[in-house]
Design a protein around this motif. Structure first.
Motif, mmCIF file in Angstrom:
data_model
loop_
_atom_site.group_PDB
_atom_site.id
_atom_site.type_symbol
_atom_site.label_atom_id
_atom_site.label_comp_id
_atom_site.label_asym_id
_atom_site.label_seq_id
_atom_site.Cartn_x
_atom_site.Cartn_y
_atom_site.Cartn_z
ATOM 1 N N GLU A 283 0.630 -0.934 -0.308
ATOM 2 C CA GLU A 283 -0.064 0.240 0.407
ATOM 3 C C GLU A 283 1.335 1.629 -0.393
ATOM 4 O OE1 GLU A 283 -3.703 0.638 2.437
ATOM 5 O OE2 GLU A 283 -3.053 -1.264 3.046
ATOM 6 N N THR A 284 0.305 1.696 -0.938
ATOM 7 C CA THR A 284 1.103 3.667 -1.357
ATOM 8 C C THR A 284 0.772 4.562 -0.684
ATOM 9 O OG1 THR A 284 0.953 3.446 -3.867
ATOM 10 C CG2 THR A 284 2.490 2.678 -2.918
ATOM 11 N N ILE A 285 1.456 5.661 -0.349
ATOM 12 C CA ILE A 285 0.086 7.164 -0.152
ATOM 13 C C ILE A 285 1.501 7.914 -0.792
ATOM 14 C CG2 ILE A 285 1.433 6.839 2.241
ATOM 15 C CD1 ILE A 285 -0.691 8.224 3.484
ATOM 16 N N ASP A 286 0.439 9.302 -1.059
ATOM 17 C CA ASP A 286 0.624 10.403 -1.636
ATOM 18 C C ASP A 286 1.752 11.360 -0.228
ATOM 19 O OD1 ASP A 286 2.503 12.582 -2.209
ATOM 20 O OD2 ASP A 286 0.869 13.512 -3.369
ATOM 21 N N PRO A 287 3.373 11.221 0.296
ATOM 22 C CA PRO A 287 3.865 11.464 1.063
ATOM 23 C C PRO A 287 3.126 13.112 1.376
ATOM 24 C CG PRO A 287 5.637 11.017 0.031
ATOM 25 C CD PRO A 287 4.320 10.620 -0.496
ATOM 26 N N GLN A 288 2.784 14.292 0.097
ATOM 27 C CA GLN A 288 3.069 15.825 0.518
ATOM 28 C C GLN A 288 1.457 15.532 1.134
ATOM 29 O OE1 GLN A 288 5.443 17.436 -0.204
ATOM 30 N NE2 GLN A 288 6.391 15.535 -1.577
ATOM 31 N N LYS A 289 0.465 14.609 0.897
ATOM 32 C CA LYS A 289 -1.041 14.578 1.123
ATOM 33 C C LYS A 289 -1.543 13.879 2.192
ATOM 34 C CE LYS A 289 -2.576 16.071 -3.562
ATOM 35 N NZ LYS A 289 -2.245 15.752 -5.029
ATOM 36 N N VAL A 290 -0.470 13.455 2.838
ATOM 37 C CA VAL A 290 -0.447 12.350 4.678
ATOM 38 C C VAL A 290 -2.286 13.604 5.069
ATOM 39 C CG1 VAL A 290 0.351 12.385 6.525
ATOM 40 C CG2 VAL A 290 1.399 11.778 4.473
ATOM 41 N N ASP A 291 -1.620 14.217 5.869
ATOM 42 C CA ASP A 291 -3.339 14.813 5.926
ATOM 43 C C ASP A 291 -4.180 15.007 5.991
ATOM 44 O OD1 ASP A 291 -1.780 15.696 8.208
ATOM 45 O OD2 ASP A 291 -0.589 17.434 7.537
ATOM 46 N N GLU A 292 -4.378 14.602 4.409
ATOM 47 C CA GLU A 292 -5.472 14.629 3.779
ATOM 48 C C GLU A 292 -6.170 13.387 3.214
ATOM 49 O OE1 GLU A 292 -4.416 17.296 0.426
ATOM 50 O OE2 GLU A 292 -3.167 18.079 1.539
ATOM 51 N N PHE B 216 -5.483 8.800 7.324
ATOM 52 C CA PHE B 216 -4.481 9.594 8.508
ATOM 53 C C PHE B 216 -4.805 10.507 8.479
ATOM 54 C CE2 PHE B 216 -1.909 6.360 6.443
ATOM 55 C CZ PHE B 216 -1.173 5.919 7.813
ATOM 56 N N ASP B 217 -6.012 10.972 7.246
ATOM 57 C CA ASP B 217 -6.893 12.429 8.133
ATOM 58 C C ASP B 217 -7.069 13.046 9.501
ATOM 59 O OD1 ASP B 217 -8.113 10.692 7.926
ATOM 60 O OD2 ASP B 217 -9.715 12.059 6.190
ATOM 61 N N GLU B 218 -7.012 11.665 10.071
ATOM 62 C CA GLU B 218 -7.361 11.234 11.551
ATOM 63 C C GLU B 218 -6.579 10.249 12.042
ATOM 64 O OE1 GLU B 218 -12.075 11.272 11.959
ATOM 65 O OE2 GLU B 218 -12.530 12.058 10.078
ATOM 66 N N PRO B 219 -5.942 11.030 12.626
ATOM 67 C CA PRO B 219 -4.973 10.025 13.697
ATOM 68 C C PRO B 219 -4.840 10.018 15.457
ATOM 69 C CG PRO B 219 -3.367 12.203 13.292
ATOM 70 C CD PRO B 219 -4.918 12.278 12.502
ATOM 71 N N GLY B 220 -5.145 9.103 15.651
ATOM 72 C CA GLY B 220 -5.437 8.350 16.772
ATOM 73 C C GLY B 220 -5.232 7.078 17.337
ATOM 74 N N ILE B 221 -6.805 6.946 18.597
ATOM 75 C CA ILE B 221 -6.573 5.821 18.586
ATOM 76 C C ILE B 221 -8.228 5.061 18.469
ATOM 77 C CG2 ILE B 221 -6.638 6.518 21.489
ATOM 78 C CD1 ILE B 221 -5.149 3.531 21.605
ATOM 79 N N LYS B 222 -9.123 4.429 18.392
ATOM 80 C CA LYS B 222 -9.846 3.787 18.305
ATOM 81 C C LYS B 222 -9.748 2.167 19.043
ATOM 82 C CE LYS B 222 -11.247 3.126 14.052
ATOM 83 N NZ LYS B 222 -12.032 3.416 12.416
ATOM 84 N N GLN B 223 -11.251 2.108 19.653
ATOM 85 C CA GLN B 223 -11.637 0.715 19.802
ATOM 86 C C GLN B 223 -12.383 0.355 18.251
ATOM 87 O OE1 GLN B 223 -13.415 -0.149 23.600
ATOM 88 N NE2 GLN B 223 -12.737 -1.780 23.507
#
Ligand code: CUA
Length: 151
Positions: free
Chosen positions: A37-46, A50-57
């Motif tokens: 799996e790849t991702i554009d490193p310039q657009k991680v936040d979008e 990764f637009d919602e980093p955090g912990i989830k049950q």
């Protein structure tokens, strides 16, 4: 006739191995990094998740942690889970190559920009687990750390 049978059998075996190797590479994700799996490193936040980093049950004793690594920090900064939890980490880097190593566990992964790294770990023992970057990533590398709290 005998010889033809052996020729046919050995050809069949070679084909079998090729199919098996191909299956391993594709289905089991053992192929080269370009197949992961790849991702554009310039657009991680979008880019989800990764637009919602955090912990989830996600289950009774199961958690998903979406985390970004960047010079010289981990986001989210602190993770807390109950003892006995299995944590599935989904990681990527926003800039250079970082490492994700968790003391007293087998967790140790390279986190590269442009790639999504997925690893899981069960935390049985309560305590504070130190998370360190173990790939040299610049002047602040030594200070790049966070922790996982298991209660
Ligand atoms: Cu990040 Cu060293």
């Amino acid at each position: 006739l005998d010889e033809k049978i052996w020729l046919f059998l050995s050809f069949g075996m070679i084909m079998g191995f090729m199919i098996f190797t191909g299956y391993q590479a594709v289905a089991l994700g053992m192929g080269p990094p370009s197949h992961k799996e790849t991702i554009d490193p310039q657009k991680v936040d979008e880019t989800a998740p990764f637009d919602e980093p955090g912990i989830k049950q996600i289950g009774e004793n199961e958690y998903e942690v979406v985390m970004t690594l960047q010079v010289f920090s981990f986001t989210p900064m602190e993770i807390e889970v109950p003892a006995g939890s299995t944590v599935h980490f989904t990681l990527t880097s926003k800039d250079v190559v970082h490492g994700f190593q968790v003391a007293n566990t087998n967790l140790n992964a390279m986190v590269m920009p442009g790639h999504i790294q997925k690893i899981s770990q069960k935390f049985d023992e309560p305590g504070e687990y130190l998370v360190l970057c173990n790939e040299y990533c610049g002047a602040g590398h030594q200070a790049m750390s966070t922790k996982i709290i298991v209660k």
